[in-house]
Design a protein around this motif. Structure first.
Motif, PDB file in Angstrom:
ATOM      1  N   ASP A   1      76.612  28.232 109.778  1.00 37.54           N
ATOM      2  CA  ASP A   1      75.174  28.004 109.732  1.00 37.54           C
ATOM      3  C   ASP A   1      74.570  28.869 108.630  1.00 37.54           C
ATOM      4  O   ASP A   1      75.289  29.460 107.820  1.00 37.54           O
ATOM      5  CB  ASP A   1      74.539  28.316 111.089  1.00 37.54           C
ATOM      6  N   GLU A   2      73.258  28.957 108.592  1.00 33.80           N
ATOM      7  CA  GLU A   2      72.590  29.687 107.528  1.00 33.80           C
ATOM      8  C   GLU A   2      72.948  31.175 107.515  1.00 33.80           C
ATOM      9  O   GLU A   2      72.952  31.817 106.471  1.00 33.80           O
ATOM     10  CB  GLU A   2      71.074  29.528 107.654  1.00 33.80           C
ATOM     11  N   LYS A   3      73.274  31.726 108.684  1.00 38.10           N
ATOM     12  CA  LYS A   3      73.563  33.158 108.758  1.00 38.10           C
ATOM     13  C   LYS A   3      74.976  33.500 108.281  1.00 38.10           C
ATOM     14  O   LYS A   3      75.206  34.569 107.724  1.00 38.10           O
ATOM     15  CB  LYS A   3      73.355  33.654 110.191  1.00 38.10           C
ATOM     16  N   ASN A   4      75.927  32.621 108.545  1.00 37.87           N
ATOM     17  CA  ASN A   4      77.309  32.938 108.159  1.00 37.87           C
ATOM     18  C   ASN A   4      77.899  31.869 107.245  1.00 37.87           C
ATOM     19  O   ASN A   4      79.078  31.543 107.316  1.00 37.87           O
ATOM     20  CB  ASN A   4      78.194  33.150 109.394  1.00 37.87           C
ATOM     21  N   TRP A   5      77.089  31.343 106.349  1.00 32.50           N
ATOM     22  CA  TRP A   5      77.521  30.305 105.414  1.00 32.50           C
ATOM     23  C   TRP A   5      78.725  30.731 104.585  1.00 32.50           C
ATOM     24  O   TRP A   5      79.543  29.908 104.191  1.00 32.50           O
ATOM     25  CB  TRP A   5      76.365  29.949 104.477  1.00 32.50           C
ATOM     26  N   PHE A   6      78.859  32.034 104.352  1.00 32.48           N
ATOM     27  CA  PHE A   6      79.930  32.523 103.483  1.00 32.48           C
ATOM     28  C   PHE A   6      81.301  32.518 104.162  1.00 32.48           C
ATOM     29  O   PHE A   6      82.296  32.883 103.540  1.00 32.48           O
ATOM     30  CB  PHE A   6      79.594  33.940 102.985  1.00 32.48           C
ATOM     31  N   HIS A   7      81.372  32.115 105.432  1.00 30.44           N
ATOM     32  CA  HIS A   7      82.669  32.005 106.107  1.00 30.44           C
ATOM     33  C   HIS A   7      83.338  30.655 105.855  1.00 30.44           C
ATOM     34  O   HIS A   7      84.385  30.371 106.421  1.00 30.44           O
ATOM     35  CB  HIS A   7      82.501  32.207 107.617  1.00 30.44           C
ATOM     36  N   ARG A   8      82.765  29.855 105.019  1.00 26.77           N
ATOM     37  CA  ARG A   8      83.335  28.539 104.717  1.00 26.77           C
ATOM     38  C   ARG A   8      84.503  28.714 103.744  1.00 26.77           C
ATOM     39  O   ARG A   8      84.467  28.307 102.579  1.00 26.77           O
ATOM     40  CB  ARG A   8      82.255  27.644 104.131  1.00 26.77           C
ATOM     41  N   VAL A   9      85.551  29.359 104.244  1.00 23.78           N
ATOM     42  CA  VAL A   9      86.760  29.633 103.460  1.00 23.78           C
ATOM     43  C   VAL A   9      87.969  29.415 104.370  1.00 23.78           C
ATOM     44  O   VAL A   9      87.834  29.289 105.579  1.00 23.78           O
ATOM     45  CB  VAL A   9      86.772  31.076 102.911  1.00 23.78           C
ATOM     46  N   CYS A  10      89.162  29.392 103.796  1.00 23.47           N
ATOM     47  CA  CYS A  10      90.351  29.187 104.613  1.00 23.47           C
ATOM     48  C   CYS A  10      90.631  30.416 105.464  1.00 23.47           C
ATOM     49  O   CYS A  10      90.240  31.533 105.135  1.00 23.47           O
ATOM     50  CB  CYS A  10      91.561  28.846 103.748  1.00 23.47           C
ATOM     51  N   GLY A  11      91.336  30.208 106.579  1.00 20.24           N
ATOM     52  CA  GLY A  11      91.719  31.298 107.451  1.00 20.24           C
ATOM     53  C   GLY A  11      93.035  31.929 107.027  1.00 20.24           C
ATOM     54  O   GLY A  11      93.639  31.554 106.021  1.00 20.24           O
ATOM     55  N   MET A  12      93.487  32.884 107.826  1.00 20.58           N
ATOM     56  CA  MET A  12      94.691  33.637 107.480  1.00 20.58           C
ATOM     57  C   MET A  12      95.944  32.770 107.443  1.00 20.58           C
ATOM     58  O   MET A  12      96.810  32.949 106.580  1.00 20.58           O
ATOM     59  CB  MET A  12      94.867  34.800 108.461  1.00 20.58           C
ATOM     60  N   GLU A  13      96.070  31.839 108.361  1.00 20.95           N
ATOM     61  CA  GLU A  13      97.278  31.017 108.397  1.00 20.95           C
ATOM     62  C   GLU A  13      97.437  30.197 107.125  1.00 20.95           C
ATOM     63  O   GLU A  13      98.536  30.043 106.598  1.00 20.95           O
ATOM     64  CB  GLU A  13      97.255  30.083 109.606  1.00 20.95           C
ATOM     65  N   GLU A  14      96.340  29.666 106.622  1.00 17.74           N
ATOM     66  CA  GLU A  14      96.396  28.815 105.434  1.00 17.74           C
ATOM     67  C   GLU A  14      96.470  29.606 104.132  1.00 17.74           C
ATOM     68  O   GLU A  14      96.890  29.072 103.095  1.00 17.74           O
ATOM     69  CB  GLU A  14      95.164  27.900 105.377  1.00 17.74           C
ATOM     70  N   TYR A  15      96.071  30.870 104.176  1.00 20.08           N
ATOM     71  CA  TYR A  15      95.915  31.651 102.953  1.00 20.08           C
ATOM     72  C   TYR A  15      97.191  31.701 102.105  1.00 20.08           C
ATOM     73  O   TYR A  15      97.148  31.573 100.883  1.00 20.08           O
ATOM     74  CB  TYR A  15      95.471  33.072 103.300  1.00 20.08           C
TER      75      TYR A  15
END
Length: 507
Positions: free
Chosen positions: A284-298
């Motif tokens: 959402d607007e507060k945590n928009w910057f979490h739109r990234v891959c997680g640890m498993e996919e990294y």
């Protein structure tokens, strides 16, 4: 009348083209370091079809610019040199780049722990009076909505401001005994997606989704342009907004460096991608910057990223030194408070395992930091060992010097009656740093109920047991957010974390 106007327009365009001043790519400035023992591309722009001559260190190369005014030559491989010489590019004008050395050139990139200032690390700060023959090009932190041709910065006769980059350069210079040039391009809290070219949308599905969303968000693009236009007057909040976007850091801070000749890249990044064990969350607007891959996919994304950079540089020998995430005692968004020594918590242990996938590619190294870090500080000051270990790995793997660089790596585990015996590579004279029994080992039987093991050193092996487990089968070592570890080889290099169970990822 129309023919006369057309002729005037064409004549004006012709004079405009001819008026293009001779330019050399912006990475080429006074006091620079060129890469030894590799072909060195030198490129730039001029008037269309202009004849261009490049002279350096006894080499003189001639070329002709294309219709678009672009030109390039490649200097033949050169030996290292401490002599500052002129690189001269001539056409209708002449450009002289002075005091050019030849040595080892490395790019140092990543997020805040690469940006972390050398003056904030007491051990690294202590090296400053002794540093010599180190030069730095620090890329100005900015973004671009499209891939840029020019990079902002200049070569200087100083050490890098980054603690990791400086300690790496310091020890590499000592080991190789040649000039070292560091191109520092890093920005705090940036994700790996921020440093990915748009072309990777074709092979990384989650990145394709991110960029489609980014392209559809015209408000964000407008805000990015407005912030960039403010230059140095942008606010801290605006700075954060820029550096947490996808792709646009690559466009302005990495793309213009290509194809500048270098030996390799030191990558200190990953913290931003640890907020989720797996998957890309809805935000959402507060945590928009979490739109990234997680640890498993990294790990798989990291491998594709390395391969993409090598393709863009047209250099399969380009060495990638990945800095393992150090000890840290916090968890993920789903469970922030964890037991930092437990081998089953959602901790950075899983990111370290993911980072290790890069070793499946040739010409890669993983800098072991499992004995470093702080449980409650995501920006620890113990940066000197990172640079030192990285320099040793670079010297051995990329420069073929005979130096001890590798910490022990688990080779195999054998089952004995009531025990597990762990064998290691690079484990001569295994010892502990505090004279006590090895710590950080956990074992389990088929039930996968993990118990802290009693460990003892037998030569180059470690024998594990626990009274609670009669038939141990699996072992995890240093597999926790902030494990207590003390096991090293004769050179003081720590054992790499590992696990032998094949259970579900993240559990």
């Amino acid at each position: 009348m129309k023919q006369t106007i057309s002729y005037v327009i064409l004549l004006a365009l012709a004079f405009t083209s001819l008026g293009q001043e001779l330019e050399v790519a912006s990475i080429f400035t006074d006091h620079m370091v060129l890469q030894r023992e590799k072909e060195v591309p030198v490129w730039g722009k001029s008037a269309p079809r202009e004849k261009v001559t490049v002279s350096f260190a006894g080499q003189t190369l001639k070329t002709k610019a294309g219709k678009d005014g672009r030109w390039m030559v490649r200097l033949s491989p050169m030996k290292a040199s401490l002599e500052g010489r002129d690189l001269v590019v001539s056409g209708r004008q002449e450009v002289v780049i002075s005091d050019v050395l030849v040595g080892e050139v490395w790019i140092c990139s990543g997020q805040s722990n690469m940006q972390f200032n050398a003056n904030k690390s007491p051990e690294v700060r202590g090296l400053i009076p002794y540093a010599q023959n180190i030069r730095t090009f620090e890329v100005t932190r900015t973004v671009g909505l499209q891939e840029q041709e020019k990079v902002i910065g200049q070569w200087q006769e100083i050490h890098p401001s980054s603690a990791v980059a400086f300690s790496f350069a310091y020890f590499l210079q000592e080991l190789a005994e040649v000039p070292v040039g560091i191109v520092l391009t890093a920005w705090g809290s940036s994700s790996i997606e921020a440093w990915m070219p748009r072309s990777m949308t074709g092979e990384v599905p989650h990145f394709k989704t991110i960029m489609e969303e980014f392209d559809a968000d015209t408000a964000t693009a407008k805000r990015v342009q407005e912030i960039v236009a403010k230059g140095k007057s942008r606010t801290g909040k605006e700075d954060v907004f820029l550096r947490r976007q996808p792709n646009i850091l690559y466009n302005a801070m990495m793309h213009p460096l290509i194809p500048f000749a270098n030996r390799g890249l030191v990558w200190c990044q990953g913290e931003r991608n640890t907020r989720y064990l797996s998957g890309m969350p809805e935000v959402d607007e507060k945590n928009w910057f979490h739109r990234v891959c997680g640890m498993e996919e990294y790990g798989d994304v990291l491998k594709k990223w390395v391969q993409t950079y090598r393709q863009r540089w047209a250099d399969e020998q380009m060495h990638f030194l990945v800095v393992m995430l150090p000890g840290f005692g916090k968890g993920t968004e789903a469970k922030k408070e964890i037991d930092p020594e437990s081998p089953t918590e959602p901790s950075w242990a899983w990111m370290r395992e993911s980072q290790s996938k890069v070793l499946e590619l040739p010409n890669t190294s993983l800098i072991n930091t499992i004995d470093l870090g702080e449980a409650l500080d995501i920006h620890p000051a113990d940066k000197l060992p990172i640079g030192q270990r990285g320099a040793l790995l670079a010297a051995k793997r990329a420069l073929n010097l005979k130096v001890p660089a590798d910490g022990p790596v688990m080779q195999k585990v054998e089952q004995r009656e009531g025990q597990l015996v762990v064998y290691f590579d690079d484990a001569n004279r295994l010892k502990t740093t505090n004279g006590r029994k090895p710590s950080g080992f956990w074992i389990a039987d088929e039930s996968k109920n993990w118990v802290e093991a009693q460990a003892k050193i037998e030569g180059n092996r470690v024998v594990l047991s626990a009274t609670e487990i009669g038939s141990p089968k699996y072992v995890r070592y240093a597999f926790a957010g902030k494990p207590k570890v003390n096991l090293v080889n004769e050179y003081g290099l720590p054992v790499y974390p590992f696990r032998t169970d094949d259970g579900e990822w993240g559990q």
